[in-house]
Write an enzyme that holds these catalytic residues in place. Structure first.
Site, mmCIF file in Angstrom:
data_model
loop_
_atom_site.group_PDB
_atom_site.id
_atom_site.type_symbol
_atom_site.label_atom_id
_atom_site.label_comp_id
_atom_site.label_asym_id
_atom_site.label_seq_id
_atom_site.Cartn_x
_atom_site.Cartn_y
_atom_site.Cartn_z
ATOM 1 N N GLN A 113 123.513 64.009 -55.399
ATOM 2 C CA GLN A 113 124.245 63.859 -54.136
ATOM 3 C C GLN A 113 125.700 64.293 -54.322
ATOM 4 O O GLN A 113 126.447 64.368 -53.356
ATOM 5 C CB GLN A 113 124.224 62.398 -53.679
ATOM 6 C CG GLN A 113 122.836 61.817 -53.469
ATOM 7 C CD GLN A 113 122.893 60.312 -53.229
ATOM 8 O OE1 GLN A 113 123.111 59.839 -52.124
ATOM 9 N NE2 GLN A 113 122.724 59.539 -54.289
ATOM 10 N N HIS A 147 123.875 67.457 -51.156
ATOM 11 C CA HIS A 147 124.964 67.243 -50.197
ATOM 12 C C HIS A 147 125.980 68.386 -50.206
ATOM 13 O O HIS A 147 127.122 68.208 -49.794
ATOM 14 C CB HIS A 147 125.657 65.897 -50.449
ATOM 15 C CG HIS A 147 124.811 64.720 -50.050
ATOM 16 N ND1 HIS A 147 125.094 63.425 -50.426
ATOM 17 C CD2 HIS A 147 123.682 64.637 -49.306
ATOM 18 C CE1 HIS A 147 124.170 62.606 -49.933
ATOM 19 N NE2 HIS A 147 123.295 63.326 -49.259
ATOM 20 N N GLY A 237 123.613 56.206 -61.248
ATOM 21 C CA GLY A 237 124.960 56.067 -60.674
ATOM 22 C C GLY A 237 125.032 56.238 -59.172
ATOM 23 O O GLY A 237 125.977 56.831 -58.672
ATOM 24 N N ASN A 263 122.850 52.137 -63.909
ATOM 25 C CA ASN A 263 124.026 51.863 -63.093
ATOM 26 C C ASN A 263 124.925 50.870 -63.817
ATOM 27 O O ASN A 263 124.465 50.088 -64.655
ATOM 28 C CB ASN A 263 123.617 51.302 -61.719
ATOM 29 C CG ASN A 263 124.692 51.467 -60.659
ATOM 30 O OD1 ASN A 263 125.777 50.901 -60.761
ATOM 31 N ND2 ASN A 263 124.391 52.267 -59.642
HETATM 32 C C1 BJW Z 1 128.292 53.839 -62.088
HETATM 33 C C2 BJW Z 1 129.393 54.161 -62.891
HETATM 34 C C3 BJW Z 1 129.141 54.564 -64.221
HETATM 35 C C4 BJW Z 1 130.105 53.582 -60.923
HETATM 36 N N1 BJW Z 1 127.888 54.633 -64.658
HETATM 37 N N2 BJW Z 1 127.075 53.908 -62.552
HETATM 38 C C5 BJW Z 1 120.306 53.757 -40.458
HETATM 39 C C6 BJW Z 1 119.346 53.424 -41.390
HETATM 40 C C7 BJW Z 1 118.933 54.356 -42.347
HETATM 41 C C8 BJW Z 1 119.482 55.633 -42.392
HETATM 42 C C9 BJW Z 1 120.430 55.940 -41.457
HETATM 43 C C10 BJW Z 1 120.831 55.025 -40.496
HETATM 44 N N3 BJW Z 1 121.785 55.599 -39.738
HETATM 45 C C11 BJW Z 1 121.986 56.856 -40.206
HETATM 46 C C12 BJW Z 1 121.164 57.074 -41.244
HETATM 47 C C13 BJW Z 1 121.067 58.292 -42.070
HETATM 48 C C14 BJW Z 1 122.334 58.510 -42.842
HETATM 49 C C15 BJW Z 1 122.631 57.297 -43.717
HETATM 50 O O1 BJW Z 1 122.178 57.175 -44.832
HETATM 51 N N4 BJW Z 1 123.453 56.362 -43.239
HETATM 52 C C16 BJW Z 1 123.775 55.153 -43.974
HETATM 53 C C17 BJW Z 1 125.189 54.752 -43.650
HETATM 54 C C18 BJW Z 1 122.766 54.091 -43.615
HETATM 55 N N5 BJW Z 1 122.128 59.672 -43.655
HETATM 56 C C19 BJW Z 1 122.405 60.878 -43.220
HETATM 57 O O2 BJW Z 1 122.920 61.077 -42.133
HETATM 58 C C20 BJW Z 1 122.000 62.037 -44.104
HETATM 59 N N6 BJW Z 1 121.296 62.991 -43.358
HETATM 60 C C21 BJW Z 1 120.097 62.738 -42.847
HETATM 61 O O3 BJW Z 1 119.516 61.699 -43.024
HETATM 62 O O4 BJW Z 1 119.589 63.784 -42.132
HETATM 63 C C22 BJW Z 1 118.310 63.640 -41.549
HETATM 64 C C23 BJW Z 1 117.904 64.996 -41.037
HETATM 65 C C24 BJW Z 1 116.837 65.635 -41.629
HETATM 66 C C25 BJW Z 1 116.447 66.879 -41.169
HETATM 67 C C26 BJW Z 1 117.138 67.476 -40.125
HETATM 68 C C27 BJW Z 1 118.217 66.836 -39.544
HETATM 69 C C28 BJW Z 1 118.602 65.593 -40.004
HETATM 70 C C29 BJW Z 1 123.235 62.754 -44.656
HETATM 71 C C30 BJW Z 1 124.011 61.899 -45.589
HETATM 72 C C31 BJW Z 1 125.289 62.614 -45.995
HETATM 73 C C32 BJW Z 1 126.150 61.740 -46.884
HETATM 74 N N7 BJW Z 1 127.402 62.387 -47.074
HETATM 75 C C33 BJW Z 1 128.304 61.890 -48.108
HETATM 76 C C34 BJW Z 1 129.543 62.809 -48.156
HETATM 77 C C35 BJW Z 1 129.182 64.122 -48.847
HETATM 78 C C36 BJW Z 1 130.349 65.018 -48.986
HETATM 79 C C37 BJW Z 1 131.417 64.421 -49.853
HETATM 80 O O5 BJW Z 1 131.200 64.138 -51.028
HETATM 81 O O6 BJW Z 1 132.512 64.234 -49.330
HETATM 82 O O7 BJW Z 1 127.650 61.863 -49.376
HETATM 83 S S1 BJW Z 1 128.770 60.176 -47.860
HETATM 84 C C38 BJW Z 1 128.682 59.728 -49.565
HETATM 85 O O8 BJW Z 1 127.529 58.888 -49.847
HETATM 86 C C39 BJW Z 1 128.385 61.033 -50.311
HETATM 87 C C40 BJW Z 1 127.531 60.567 -51.419
HETATM 88 O O9 BJW Z 1 126.814 61.681 -51.945
HETATM 89 C C41 BJW Z 1 126.654 59.539 -50.778
HETATM 90 C C42 BJW Z 1 126.045 58.568 -51.731
HETATM 91 O O10 BJW Z 1 127.014 57.776 -52.354
HETATM 92 P P1 BJW Z 1 126.836 57.392 -53.881
HETATM 93 O O11 BJW Z 1 126.784 58.630 -54.682
HETATM 94 O O12 BJW Z 1 125.709 56.471 -54.048
HETATM 95 O O13 BJW Z 1 128.237 56.709 -54.233
HETATM 96 P P2 BJW Z 1 128.683 55.171 -54.126
HETATM 97 O O14 BJW Z 1 130.148 55.131 -54.276
HETATM 98 O O15 BJW Z 1 128.111 54.532 -52.938
HETATM 99 O O16 BJW Z 1 128.007 54.474 -55.383
HETATM 100 C C43 BJW Z 1 128.443 54.736 -56.705
HETATM 101 C C44 BJW Z 1 127.572 53.947 -57.656
HETATM 102 O O17 BJW Z 1 127.899 54.321 -58.985
HETATM 103 C C45 BJW Z 1 127.746 52.431 -57.575
HETATM 104 O O18 BJW Z 1 126.462 51.845 -57.508
HETATM 105 C C46 BJW Z 1 128.432 52.071 -58.904
HETATM 106 O O19 BJW Z 1 128.028 50.803 -59.395
HETATM 107 C C47 BJW Z 1 127.953 53.167 -59.788
HETATM 108 N N8 BJW Z 1 128.817 53.489 -60.952
HETATM 109 N N9 BJW Z 1 130.568 53.981 -62.227
HETATM 110 C C48 BJW Z 1 126.899 54.293 -63.894
HETATM 111 N N10 BJW Z 1 130.199 54.885 -65.134
#
Ligand code: BJW
Ligand code: ZN
Length: 290
Positions: A113, A147, A237, A263
Site C-alpha cells: 500500500q 496505492h 506493518g 507488526n
Molecule cells: C510497524 C512499525 C514497524 C509501525 N514494524 N509495524 C466503510 C467500510 C469499509 C470500507 C469502506 C468504507 N467506506 C469507504 C470504504 C473504502 C475505503 C476505506 O477503506 N475506508 C476506510 C476509512 C474504512 N477504501 C477505499 O476507498 C479504497 N478504494 C476502494 O475501496 O475502491 C473500491 C473500488 C473498486 C473498483 C472500482 C472503484 C472503486 C482506496 C483506499 C486508498 C487509501 N489511500 C491512502 C493514501 C495513499 C496515498 C498516500 O500515501 O498519500 O493509502 S490512505 C492511507 O491508508 C494510505 C495507506 O496506504 C493506507 C493504509 O495505511 P497503513 O499502511 O496501514 O498505515 P497505518 O499508519 O494505518 O498503520 C501503520 C501500521 O504499522 C500500524 O499498525 C503500526 O503499528 C505499524 N508499525 N512501525 C512493524 N517498525
C-alpha cells in the site's frame, strides 16, 4: 477457531518453505524503520488535519495548494530515505524464490500500500548484487504498488488522464522550501493553481499519482487472482484499517491458506491470524525470511 496465533518462528519457517504461493501485504510500518512516518500515528500535517482530510480527491479540489505541499514534503522524505532491512529481506526472498526453484511453480508477490518507492529500490539493489546465473524469468510480478506512486504526476482532466513519473524535486518551483513549513505545522502559503504542477500533455492541473479514498486501487484484477491462489499471506506493518487491503488475509484463510502478521503492536483482527510476530518488522522480517 478460538486458538490464539502462534509465535513459533521455527514453525513459521517450515510453513514458509513448504508454501507454493505466497503473498505479502504491506503498509506504512514496513517503511517506518527507514524514518518515514506512518499514517495513523504520525505528526506534521497528518496530525494537524488528520487522515482522510488529506487523502481524498475532494480535499485536493478544495485546496490543491495544501495537498501538493503535503505530497511535496512526503516526496522529500522518501527521496532522502533508504530501504531498511525488511525491504531488503523481502526483495531477497522475492528474487531467491524465483532462483531456488524449490517448487517449479512457486510464486511470491509483495502487494504494498506504500507509495514511497522503497520496495522498488530494494529490489533493484538486490538484483544488482545477486548472481543472475540459473535464474528463470519471473512468472508473475514481484511487486505491486496498489496505492500508486509518490513520484508519479497524474492529470486531473478525465479526457486526458496522462500519468508520468516526475522524480525531480521540487516537482514545481513554487513548492521549493515549503517542506519545512509543513513539518513545523506553520500555516502554509497559498500557491496559485497556475503555479502548481501541470499536465505535460494538456496543461491541466496535475495531482499526485496516488490512490485516494473512494478511488480504485491499482492492479485489482491480478491481486484478486493472487489472493485466491495464495497458501500463505504475510501481513507486514499495516493497521488493516483501509480496504480492500484489509480483507486479503481473511480471504486467504477462507480457502484454507495461512496468515502471519508482523507488526509493532496488536492490530485489528490479528487474533484470527495463524502467526503473530510482534516487534519492528525490520527485525522480525529478516529473521522470518532469512
Ligand atoms: C510497524 C512499525 C514497524 C509501525 N514494524 N509495524 C466503510 C467500510 C469499509 C470500507 C469502506 C468504507 N467506506 C469507504 C470504504 C473504502 C475505503 C476505506 O477503506 N475506508 C476506510 C476509512 C474504512 N477504501 C477505499 O476507498 C479504497 N478504494 C476502494 O475501496 O475502491 C473500491 C473500488 C473498486 C473498483 C472500482 C472503484 C472503486 C482506496 C483506499 C486508498 C487509501 N489511500 C491512502 C493514501 C495513499 C496515498 C498516500 O500515501 O498519500 O493509502 S490512505 C492511507 O491508508 C494510505 C495507506 O496506504 C493506507 C493504509 O495505511 P497503513 O499502511 O496501514 O498505515 P497505518 O499508519 O494505518 O498503520 C501503520 C501500521 O504499522 C500500524 O499498525 C503500526 O503499528 C505499524 N508499525 N512501525 C512493524 N517498525
Ligand atoms: Zn492532461
Amino acid at each position: 477457531s478460538a486458538a490464539l496465533p502462534s509465535t513459533d518462528m521455527a514453525a513459521f519457517k517450515e510453513l514458509l518453505s513448504s508454501s507454493k504461493h505466497i503473498i505479502a501485504v504491506a503498509g506504512a510500518g514496513l517503511s517506518a524503520g527507514s524514518g518515514i512516518s506512518t499514517f495513523r500515528e504520525s505528526g506534521g500535517m497528518w496530525r494537524k488535519y488528520n487522515g482522510i482530510s488529506l487523502t481524498s480527491y475532494g480535499a485536493f479540489k478544495s485546496n490543491p495548494s495544501r495537498i501538493w505541499q503535503f505530497y511535496h514534503c512526503r516526496r522529500e522524505k522518501a527521496s532522502a530515505a533508504n530501504p531498511n532491512a525488511a525491504h531488503i529481506a523481502i526483495a531477497k526472498f522475492s528474487v531467491e524464490s524465483i532462483r531456488k526453484q524449490i517448487a517449479p511453480e512457486a510464486t511470491f508477490t509483495l502487494i504494498t500500500q506504500n507509495v514511497d518507492g522503497l520496495s522498488t529500490r530494494a529490489l533493484m539493489k538486490v538484483q544488482d548484487t545477486l548472481p543472475v546465473s540459473g535464474s528463470r524469468p519471473s512468472p508473475q510480478p514481484q511487486l505491486l504498488e496498489m496505492h500508486g506512486r509518490l513520484f508519479d504526476v497524474l492529470c486531473t482532466s478525465e479526457t486526458c488522464g496522462h500519468c508520468e513519473p516526475v522524480p525531480n524535486s521540487p516537482v514545481c518551483a513554487a513548492l521549493w522550501g515549503t517542506e519545512d513549513l509543513v513539518e513545523n505545522n506553520v500555516i502554509e502559503p497559498t500557491i496559485d493553481e497556475a503555479d502548481l504542477p501541470r499536465c505535460a500533455k494538456c496543461g491541466a492541473l496535475a495531482r499526485p499519482g496516488v490512490v485516494w479514498f473512494g478511488e480504485a486501487p491499482h492492479h485489482l484484477q491480478i491481486i484478486h487472482k493472487l489472493v485466491a491462489q495464495a497458501n500463505l499471506c504475510l501481513v507486514v506493518g499495516t493497521s488493516l484499517t483501509t480496504w480492500p487491503a484489509a480483507s486479503y488475509g481473511r480471504a486467504v484463510q477462507r480457502h484454507g491458506g495461512k496468515v502471519a502478521v508482523f507488526n509493532l503492536e496488536r492490530t485489528n483482527g490479528d487474533e484470527g491470524a495463524d502467526f503473530l510476530f510482534l516487534g519492528p518488522c525490520e527485525e522480525t522480517i529478516p529473521e522470518a525470511l532469512g
